[in-house]
Write a protein that holds these residues in place. Structure first.
Motif, PDB file in Angstrom:
ATOM      1  N   LEU A 145       0.813  -1.208   0.000  1.00 35.92           N
ATOM      2  CA  LEU A 145       0.000   0.000   0.000  1.00 35.92           C
ATOM      3  C   LEU A 145       0.853   1.267   0.000  1.00 35.92           C
ATOM      4  CD1 LEU A 145      -2.702  -1.060   2.639  1.00 35.92           C
ATOM      5  CD2 LEU A 145      -2.921  -1.051   0.148  1.00 35.92           C
ATOM      6  N   GLY A 146       2.013   1.205   0.633  1.00 34.22           N
ATOM      7  CA  GLY A 146       2.808   2.417   0.797  1.00 34.22           C
ATOM      8  C   GLY A 146       3.624   2.807  -0.412  1.00 34.22           C
ATOM      9  N   PHE A 147       4.108   1.821  -1.188  1.00 30.14           N
ATOM     10  CA  PHE A 147       4.972   2.163  -2.318  1.00 30.14           C
ATOM     11  C   PHE A 147       4.237   3.029  -3.357  1.00 30.14           C
ATOM     12  CE2 PHE A 147       7.569   1.882  -5.997  1.00 30.14           C
ATOM     13  CZ  PHE A 147       8.853   1.675  -5.549  1.00 30.14           C
ATOM     14  N   PRO A 148       3.003   2.679  -3.782  1.00 30.52           N
ATOM     15  CA  PRO A 148       2.337   3.552  -4.761  1.00 30.52           C
ATOM     16  C   PRO A 148       2.117   4.972  -4.232  1.00 30.52           C
ATOM     17  CG  PRO A 148       1.235   1.428  -4.646  1.00 30.52           C
ATOM     18  CD  PRO A 148       2.213   1.468  -3.511  1.00 30.52           C
ATOM     19  N   VAL A 149       1.790   5.103  -2.952  1.00 34.94           N
ATOM     20  CA  VAL A 149       1.583   6.438  -2.382  1.00 34.94           C
ATOM     21  C   VAL A 149       2.889   7.225  -2.394  1.00 34.94           C
ATOM     22  CG1 VAL A 149       0.884   7.702  -0.327  1.00 34.94           C
ATOM     23  CG2 VAL A 149      -0.313   5.603  -0.964  1.00 34.94           C
ATOM     24  N   ALA A 150       3.989   6.569  -1.976  1.00 32.14           N
ATOM     25  CA  ALA A 150       5.287   7.247  -1.970  1.00 32.14           C
ATOM     26  C   ALA A 150       5.717   7.630  -3.390  1.00 32.14           C
ATOM     27  CB  ALA A 150       6.340   6.339  -1.327  1.00 32.14           C
ATOM     28  N   TYR A 151       5.451   6.749  -4.341  1.00 36.80           N
ATOM     29  CA  TYR A 151       5.818   7.048  -5.738  1.00 36.80           C
ATOM     30  C   TYR A 151       5.019   8.246  -6.252  1.00 36.80           C
ATOM     31  CZ  TYR A 151       6.744   6.317 -10.692  1.00 36.80           C
ATOM     32  OH  TYR A 151       7.127   6.490 -12.006  1.00 36.80           O
ATOM     33  N   TYR A 152       3.721   8.286  -5.928  1.00 38.30           N
ATOM     34  CA  TYR A 152       2.886   9.412  -6.366  1.00 38.30           C
ATOM     35  C   TYR A 152       3.349  10.718  -5.700  1.00 38.30           C
ATOM     36  CZ  TYR A 152      -1.270  12.161  -7.373  1.00 38.30           C
ATOM     37  OH  TYR A 152      -2.125  13.145  -7.797  1.00 38.30           O
ATOM     38  N   SER A 166       6.400  11.421  -4.754  1.00 35.99           N
ATOM     39  CA  SER A 166       7.682  11.848  -5.324  1.00 35.99           C
ATOM     40  C   SER A 166       7.529  12.460  -6.713  1.00 35.99           C
ATOM     41  CB  SER A 166       8.650  10.658  -5.391  1.00 35.99           C
ATOM     42  OG  SER A 166       8.184   9.681  -6.322  1.00 35.99           O
ATOM     43  N   ARG A 167       6.446  12.110  -7.406  1.00 32.85           N
ATOM     44  CA  ARG A 167       6.234  12.644  -8.763  1.00 32.85           C
ATOM     45  C   ARG A 167       5.273  13.824  -8.778  1.00 32.85           C
ATOM     46  NH1 ARG A 167      10.094  10.225  -8.974  1.00 32.85           N
ATOM     47  NH2 ARG A 167      10.749   8.582 -10.436  1.00 32.85           N
ATOM     48  N   SER A 168       4.628  14.122  -7.649  1.00 36.39           N
ATOM     49  CA  SER A 168       3.683  15.238  -7.591  1.00 36.39           C
ATOM     50  C   SER A 168       4.425  16.551  -7.339  1.00 36.39           C
ATOM     51  CB  SER A 168       2.655  14.993  -6.481  1.00 36.39           C
ATOM     52  OG  SER A 168       1.943  13.807  -6.721  1.00 36.39           O
ATOM     53  N   LYS A 169       3.771  17.639  -7.699  1.00 35.75           N
ATOM     54  CA  LYS A 169       4.371  18.962  -7.513  1.00 35.75           C
ATOM     55  C   LYS A 169       3.302  19.925  -7.011  1.00 35.75           C
ATOM     56  CE  LYS A 169       7.839  18.423 -11.167  1.00 35.75           C
ATOM     57  NZ  LYS A 169       8.362  18.936 -12.451  1.00 35.75           N
ATOM     58  N   GLY A 170       3.757  21.004  -6.396  1.00 38.99           N
ATOM     59  CA  GLY A 170       2.872  22.080  -5.987  1.00 38.99           C
ATOM     60  C   GLY A 170       1.863  21.672  -4.925  1.00 38.99           C
ATOM     61  N   ALA A 171       0.619  22.135  -5.114  1.00 41.70           N
ATOM     62  CA  ALA A 171      -0.422  21.914  -4.104  1.00 41.70           C
ATOM     63  C   ALA A 171      -0.769  20.433  -3.950  1.00 41.70           C
ATOM     64  CB  ALA A 171      -1.670  22.705  -4.485  1.00 41.70           C
ATOM     65  N   VAL A 172      -0.685  19.688  -5.059  1.00 37.87           N
ATOM     66  CA  VAL A 172      -1.004  18.258  -4.979  1.00 37.87           C
ATOM     67  C   VAL A 172      -0.001  17.545  -4.073  1.00 37.87           C
ATOM     68  CG1 VAL A 172      -1.236  16.128  -6.291  1.00 37.87           C
ATOM     69  CG2 VAL A 172      -2.073  18.278  -7.248  1.00 37.87           C
ATOM     70  N   ALA A 173       1.287  17.854  -4.246  1.00 36.76           N
ATOM     71  CA  ALA A 173       2.311  17.229  -3.398  1.00 36.76           C
ATOM     72  C   ALA A 173       2.105  17.597  -1.934  1.00 36.76           C
ATOM     73  CB  ALA A 173       3.696  17.655  -3.863  1.00 36.76           C
ATOM     74  N   GLY A 174       1.769  18.870  -1.679  1.00 32.62           N
ATOM     75  CA  GLY A 174       1.521  19.287  -0.302  1.00 32.62           C
ATOM     76  C   GLY A 174       0.316  18.596   0.303  1.00 32.62           C
ATOM     77  N   PHE A 175      -0.745  18.432  -0.496  1.00 34.50           N
ATOM     78  CA  PHE A 175      -1.954  17.769   0.004  1.00 34.50           C
ATOM     79  C   PHE A 175      -1.675  16.306   0.351  1.00 34.50           C
ATOM     80  CE2 PHE A 175      -5.766  15.227  -0.939  1.00 34.50           C
ATOM     81  CZ  PHE A 175      -6.631  15.764   0.024  1.00 34.50           C
TER      82      PHE A 175
END
Length: 291
Positions: free
Chosen positions: A88-95, A97-106
């Motif tokens: 469960l954790g690897f997909p969340v961590a991968y997302y 690491s690839r997110s930017k801006g407000a999405v990454a902060g959320f």
């Protein structure tokens, strides 16, 4: 100009001696020794000195099939929680690491925010969901998937699910650190050489993220071995774990030497596991520095 090391140097250029460094760190080490090391040593001493100098308490832990099953169940539960946390954790961590801006902060807030809430509160929330007339059974019966409510509370499944939820951030954050340390040039170079996204993930990203996976797995597994609140509230006496057994021996049976022997066996296993990992993998890579 010859570069100078910054370790143990004052801002004015003077270097601290080894004795001065030891003197400054002595209060810190004294507090650690008194708060953490002394109680453990005292417990281990009790396990072999009461009621008289003997190893009978350890022989009772290993030789009695009931207690051996409790140890085996604890190891199995910790292993299940670790595997589920990786899945469960690897997909969340991968997302992340690839997110930017407000999405990454959320996403980061969603991962970190549960760490600020009490484990007891999160476990109590799961106990409400797992009740016979709770949200999960009501939803299953409302959808027509079952006519009778399932027994979800006081089962090992409930313990594994709740422990995975509680410990999941400790898996996500080390993997996220390892993924963030992978330069984007590597993936671009793989694409230039004709690799597909899936092959780039399997042959570039996944191998370089393994230090974070190992670090998170070690952290989750060792924490799960000594987990107390969730197994005590969501588990049944037939599926007791070591932490619950230790609490029972201390509070109800008042058998402190045997409880200390249980702690000694668990401490020995954790120490051996930590030594094996430290010998096979570098500590800085375990912490996610996958560069």
């Amino acid at each position: 100009m010859k570069p100078v090391r910054s370790d143990f140097w004052h801002s004015d250029g003077r270097r601290l001696s080894g004795l001065s460094t030891l003197f400054l760190l002595a209060p810190f080490f004294a507090v650690i020794a008194f708060v953490f090391i002394y109680p453990i040593v005292q417990l281990l001493v009790i396990s072999v000195t009461e009621p008289h100098p003997t190893l009978d308490n350890y022989a009772r832990v290993v030789g009695n099939p009931v207690y051996a099953r409790v140890l085996a169940r604890t190891l199995w539960t910790a292993t299940l929680v670790t595997v589920l946390s990786v899945i469960l954790g690897f997909p969340v961590a991968y997302y992340m690491s690839r997110s930017k801006g407000a999405v990454a902060g959320f996403v980061a807030v969603c991962v970190i925010l549960p760490l600020w809430s009490s484990v007891l509160v999160r476990t109590a929330a799961w106990s409400i969901l797992f009740q016979r007339n709770g949200l999960i059974n009501s939803a299953l019966m409302g959808l027509g998937l079952t006519s009778q409510p399932f027994k979800l509370l006081y089962t090992q499944s409930a313990v594994v699910i709740a422990m995975t939820h509680v410990l999941l951030p400790f898996m996500i954050l080390p993997i996220y650190g390892a993924l963030r340390s992978i330069p984007n040039d590597y993936t671009r170079a793989a694409a230039v050489l004709g690799a597909t996204r899936w092959r780039t993930f399997l042959e570039v990203i996944l191998p370089l993220s393994l230090p974070g996976v190992v670090s998170g797995s070690l952290l989750v597994f060792l924490t799960a071995l000594g987990f107390f609140i969730t197994p005590a509230l969501l588990g049944s006496p037939q599926e007791m774990m070591v932490s619950t057994l230790v609490s029972q021996q201390i509070r109800e049976v008042l058998d402190w030497p045997f409880a200390a022997a249980l702690v000694g066996v668990l401490t020995l296993f954790v120490t051996l596991l930590a030594v094996i990992f430290s010998k096979t993998l570098r500590f800085d890579r375990l912490m996610g520095a996958a560069s």
